[in-house]
Each structure stands twice: as C-alpha cells, then as structure tokens.
Design a protein around this motif. Structure first.
Motif, mmCIF file in Angstrom:
data_model
loop_
_atom_site.group_PDB
_atom_site.id
_atom_site.type_symbol
_atom_site.label_atom_id
_atom_site.label_comp_id
_atom_site.label_asym_id
_atom_site.label_seq_id
_atom_site.Cartn_x
_atom_site.Cartn_y
_atom_site.Cartn_z
ATOM 1 N N LYS A 186 0.834 -1.205 0.000
ATOM 2 C CA LYS A 186 0.000 0.000 0.000
ATOM 3 C C LYS A 186 0.869 1.255 0.000
ATOM 4 O O LYS A 186 0.577 2.235 -0.710
ATOM 5 C CB LYS A 186 -0.916 0.003 1.224
ATOM 6 C CG LYS A 186 -1.890 1.176 1.248
ATOM 7 C CD LYS A 186 -2.813 1.108 2.458
ATOM 8 C CE LYS A 186 -3.788 2.287 2.454
ATOM 9 N NZ LYS A 186 -4.675 2.268 3.645
ATOM 10 N N ALA A 187 1.956 1.227 0.767
ATOM 11 C CA ALA A 187 2.867 2.371 0.800
ATOM 12 C C ALA A 187 3.517 2.590 -0.566
ATOM 13 O O ALA A 187 3.631 3.727 -1.040
ATOM 14 C CB ALA A 187 3.938 2.154 1.869
ATOM 15 N N ILE A 188 3.932 1.501 -1.208
ATOM 16 C CA ILE A 188 4.536 1.617 -2.545
ATOM 17 C C ILE A 188 3.534 2.219 -3.518
ATOM 18 O O ILE A 188 3.876 3.088 -4.335
ATOM 19 C CB ILE A 188 5.006 0.233 -3.047
ATOM 20 C CG1 ILE A 188 6.135 -0.296 -2.163
ATOM 21 C CG2 ILE A 188 5.477 0.320 -4.502
ATOM 22 C CD1 ILE A 188 6.505 -1.743 -2.449
ATOM 23 N N PRO A 195 10.089 9.011 -8.133
ATOM 24 C CA PRO A 195 10.901 8.313 -9.148
ATOM 25 C C PRO A 195 11.613 7.070 -8.615
ATOM 26 O O PRO A 195 11.648 6.043 -9.269
ATOM 27 C CB PRO A 195 11.910 9.382 -9.580
ATOM 28 C CG PRO A 195 11.274 10.683 -9.229
ATOM 29 C CD PRO A 195 10.457 10.429 -8.009
ATOM 30 N N HIS A 196 12.176 7.154 -7.415
ATOM 31 C CA HIS A 196 12.916 6.028 -6.848
ATOM 32 C C HIS A 196 12.481 5.839 -5.394
ATOM 33 O O HIS A 196 12.850 6.622 -4.519
ATOM 34 C CB HIS A 196 14.425 6.276 -6.911
ATOM 35 C CG HIS A 196 14.925 6.571 -8.294
ATOM 36 N ND1 HIS A 196 14.919 5.631 -9.298
ATOM 37 C CD2 HIS A 196 15.421 7.716 -8.829
ATOM 38 C CE1 HIS A 196 15.408 6.177 -10.404
ATOM 39 N NE2 HIS A 196 15.717 7.440 -10.152
ATOM 40 N N THR A 197 11.690 4.800 -5.142
ATOM 41 C CA THR A 197 11.192 4.545 -3.792
ATOM 42 C C THR A 197 12.178 3.664 -3.036
ATOM 43 O O THR A 197 12.516 2.568 -3.485
ATOM 44 C CB THR A 197 9.818 3.849 -3.839
ATOM 45 O OG1 THR A 197 8.925 4.620 -4.648
ATOM 46 C CG2 THR A 197 9.233 3.714 -2.447
ATOM 47 N N LEU A 229 10.450 -7.916 -4.981
ATOM 48 C CA LEU A 229 10.860 -6.547 -5.318
ATOM 49 C C LEU A 229 12.244 -6.278 -4.726
ATOM 50 O O LEU A 229 12.397 -5.518 -3.780
ATOM 51 C CB LEU A 229 9.838 -5.534 -4.785
ATOM 52 C CG LEU A 229 8.412 -5.671 -5.325
ATOM 53 C CD1 LEU A 229 7.474 -4.720 -4.598
ATOM 54 C CD2 LEU A 229 8.369 -5.411 -6.823
ATOM 55 N N LYS A 230 13.225 -6.941 -5.254
ATOM 56 C CA LYS A 230 14.588 -6.806 -4.749
ATOM 57 C C LYS A 230 15.147 -5.430 -5.107
ATOM 58 O O LYS A 230 15.096 -4.996 -6.261
ATOM 59 C CB LYS A 230 15.474 -7.895 -5.351
ATOM 60 C CG LYS A 230 16.827 -8.019 -4.692
ATOM 61 C CD LYS A 230 17.586 -9.213 -5.243
ATOM 62 C CE LYS A 230 18.943 -9.349 -4.570
ATOM 63 N NZ LYS A 230 19.689 -10.520 -5.096
ATOM 64 N N THR A 231 15.662 -4.727 -4.103
ATOM 65 C CA THR A 231 16.158 -3.369 -4.323
ATOM 66 C C THR A 231 17.524 -3.381 -5.012
ATOM 67 O O THR A 231 18.270 -4.362 -4.935
ATOM 68 C CB THR A 231 16.276 -2.611 -2.986
ATOM 69 O OG1 THR A 231 17.156 -3.334 -2.113
ATOM 70 C CG2 THR A 231 14.923 -2.466 -2.327
ATOM 71 N N LYS A 232 17.827 -2.264 -5.679
ATOM 72 C CA LYS A 232 19.117 -2.100 -6.344
ATOM 73 C C LYS A 232 19.714 -0.751 -5.960
ATOM 74 O O LYS A 232 18.988 0.205 -5.674
ATOM 75 C CB LYS A 232 18.944 -2.188 -7.859
ATOM 76 C CG LYS A 232 18.541 -3.567 -8.355
ATOM 77 C CD LYS A 232 18.479 -3.609 -9.873
ATOM 78 C CE LYS A 232 18.117 -5.008 -10.363
ATOM 79 N NZ LYS A 232 18.047 -5.060 -11.845
ATOM 80 N N ASN A 246 12.341 0.046 -11.347
ATOM 81 C CA ASN A 246 11.097 0.400 -12.034
ATOM 82 C C ASN A 246 10.642 -0.747 -12.936
ATOM 83 O O ASN A 246 10.574 -0.622 -14.159
ATOM 84 C CB ASN A 246 11.308 1.682 -12.848
ATOM 85 C CG ASN A 246 9.994 2.213 -13.405
ATOM 86 O OD1 ASN A 246 8.930 1.928 -12.861
ATOM 87 N ND2 ASN A 246 10.065 2.959 -14.493
ATOM 88 N N ASP A 247 10.331 -1.866 -12.298
ATOM 89 C CA ASP A 247 9.837 -3.043 -13.020
ATOM 90 C C ASP A 247 8.310 -3.022 -12.938
ATOM 91 O O ASP A 247 7.704 -3.593 -12.024
ATOM 92 C CB ASP A 247 10.403 -4.315 -12.390
ATOM 93 C CG ASP A 247 10.012 -5.579 -13.142
ATOM 94 O OD1 ASP A 247 9.109 -5.497 -14.002
ATOM 95 O OD2 ASP A 247 10.591 -6.641 -12.859
ATOM 96 N N LYS A 248 7.681 -2.349 -13.887
ATOM 97 C CA LYS A 248 6.236 -2.129 -13.818
ATOM 98 C C LYS A 248 5.448 -3.432 -13.779
ATOM 99 O O LYS A 248 4.455 -3.552 -13.062
ATOM 100 C CB LYS A 248 5.782 -1.278 -15.007
ATOM 101 C CG LYS A 248 6.227 0.174 -14.924
ATOM 102 C CD LYS A 248 5.630 0.987 -16.054
ATOM 103 C CE LYS A 248 6.040 2.456 -15.933
ATOM 104 N NZ LYS A 248 5.469 3.272 -17.028
#
Length: 270
Positions: A186-188, A195-197, A229-232, A246-248
């Motif tokens: 929900k936060a996402i 642009p970058h969460t 949703l692995k961060t980079k 940004n993997d829609k």
C-alpha cells in the motif's frame, strides 16, 4: 494413515500450538492438495534411510481461526461457520440424528458408485476459460478447478460455486492487504509518483500514514525480497541508496495480489 486408507481425512480442532507439530501438519496439508505431492522424511530407526509418503486426498479441517500460513490458506476452501438459530436442531444430538446421518452417508456413497466413471478430468481444460475470466488467484484456481468437475453440469450449482470463489478471492485479498506485507505494498502504491522509492521512504510512510511503530529499513528490505521486489543501488540526491527498480510488470503483479480492486485504478491493472 492417508496413504494407507485413502478416503477423506476429518480433523477437528486443527489449531496447532506446538511449532513442531504445526510445521509437520502444514507440510502434509500443503503437499496433499494435489496428486504429485509427497512428504519425505528420514526414517526414525534406520537413518539415513528416507521414507516418502503420499498425503494426497480430500481433507476437512475444523479450526477456530484462519491459518497463519498463507500458502496453506490459499489451498483451502474456507467456510466460516456460525451458531445455528434453527429451533428444530437440538443442542444435544440424539441417536435419531446419527441415524439420519448414516442414511445421508449411504446416499452419498451410492451417488459416488453411480457417478464415479462419469467424472472426466479432461473437463478441466474446458472449464479453464471460465475460471480465468473470474480473475482469481492461480493458486485458488488450482485448488478448486478439479473440485468443480464434479458438478459443472449443474448450472445452478456451478453458478453458486463461482459466486463463492469470488467471495473467497475477496477475503484472501483483504487479509493480505491487512498484513505487514500488505502495508508495504500500500505504501509503494501511494508513493508511486516518486521516481525512486527506497525502503526508508516506505518505512517512513508506514509510520506516518499507517500508524506502524519503529519500522526499520532492514525489515522493509527483507519483506521486499519476499514480494519479489529486490532493491538495487541507485544514485539519489548525490548519495547511493537502495531503491525498488522500475519493473512495472512485477510491481503491478504485486498490486493485484495485495490491493483490493476498489483501491486501485484500472490503468494500474492493465
């Protein structure tokens, strides 16, 4: 017992409070909902020999609350029972009830004998388009489409079953939305214009908007991995921080799973 005798396993008071027992039973139930499942364990007396048992078969489980294991819950067809208000049912069941119960069992058994060879497993392929149109979770379809083969020819029954599945889907999604992972998703969604969460953005948002207390960035990062949703690492404001890529396609897949349809724009689902 399941492998030896077959039939339907009835388990009342199936709320397991011992963690070892819970893990054991969850494994049996998770593996036992499809024919190819198996539980493999080391032999208690002849180690390192292993024993494989087949837990496949129908099961009726009576619990006081839903399973904490979401994978198991998604494999179940859940019906919440309520105290009856019927005056014709006695609070203490007598031998007359047991006699009627036995008659019903006999009728059901005879029905099975008469219709056993009429069940066509291949009908699943014909039913698949109807299930797909309902936009159910694939796990829910997997757990129920085989069951529907038993009565697909009864139009009224099949209609009621589809209505029940839609209700089941809604409840599963609402439960996910109420979980910690649901709070992250929900936060996402609410931060989707950024642009970058980062995990920090999510943690701060959950504390400010969802009343969570002391949500750490590390905890958010671990849960993001579980959600796929692995961060980079990215350069943000002159600093290197980890952010959700940004993997829609993957993000929308997570939105579909955790956010009830009424909270999400149709354009996000396409």
């Amino acid at each position: 017992m399941i492998e030896r005798w077959g039939g339907t396993m009835l388990m009342n008071e199936a709320d397991f409070y011992n963690s070892d027992t819970t893990a054991e039973m969850v494994k049996i139930l998770n593996e036992g909902f499809e024919r190819s499942g198996a539980v493999i364990k080391a032999h208690m007396e002849r180690q390192p020999e292993v024993v494989a048992t087949i837990p496949f078969g129908p099961k009726i489980l009576g619990t006081r609350k839903r399973w904490k294991d979401q994978a198991l819950e998604s494999r179940c067809i859940t019906e919440v029972m309520h105290e009856t208000e019927r005056e014709d049912i006695l609070p203490v069941l007598t031998y007359k009830f047991r006699e009627r119960q036995q008659k019903l069992r006999n009728k059901l058994l005879m029905f099975r004998f008469k219709n056993y060879h009429k069940i066509d497993e291949g009908k699943i392929e014909d039913l698949w388009p109807e299930f797909r149109e309902m936009k159910l979770d694939r796990r829910l379809i997997q757990a129920t489409i085989g069951f529907s083969v038993l009565f697909w020819q009864d139009e009224e029954m099949f209609k009621r079953f589809k209505k029940f599945l839609k209700k089941q889907q809604k409840e599963l999604k609402e439960e996910r939305a109420a979980s910690f992972d649901g709070g992250i998703v929900k936060a996402i969604y609410e931060l989707r214009d950024i642009p970058h969460t980062t995990p920090g953005d999510i943690a701060d948002h959950m504390e400010e908007e969802q009343n969570y207390k002391e949500v750490s960035h590390q905890k958010i990062g671990k849960h993001l991995k579980r959600l796929g949703l692995k961060t980079k690492a990215k350069k943000i404001g002159g600093k290197t921080e980890r952010a959700i890529p940004n993997d829609k396609k993957q993000i929308q897949r997570v939105f579909k799973r955790y956010i009830p349809d009424y909270e999400i724009g149709q354009e996000e689902l396409q």
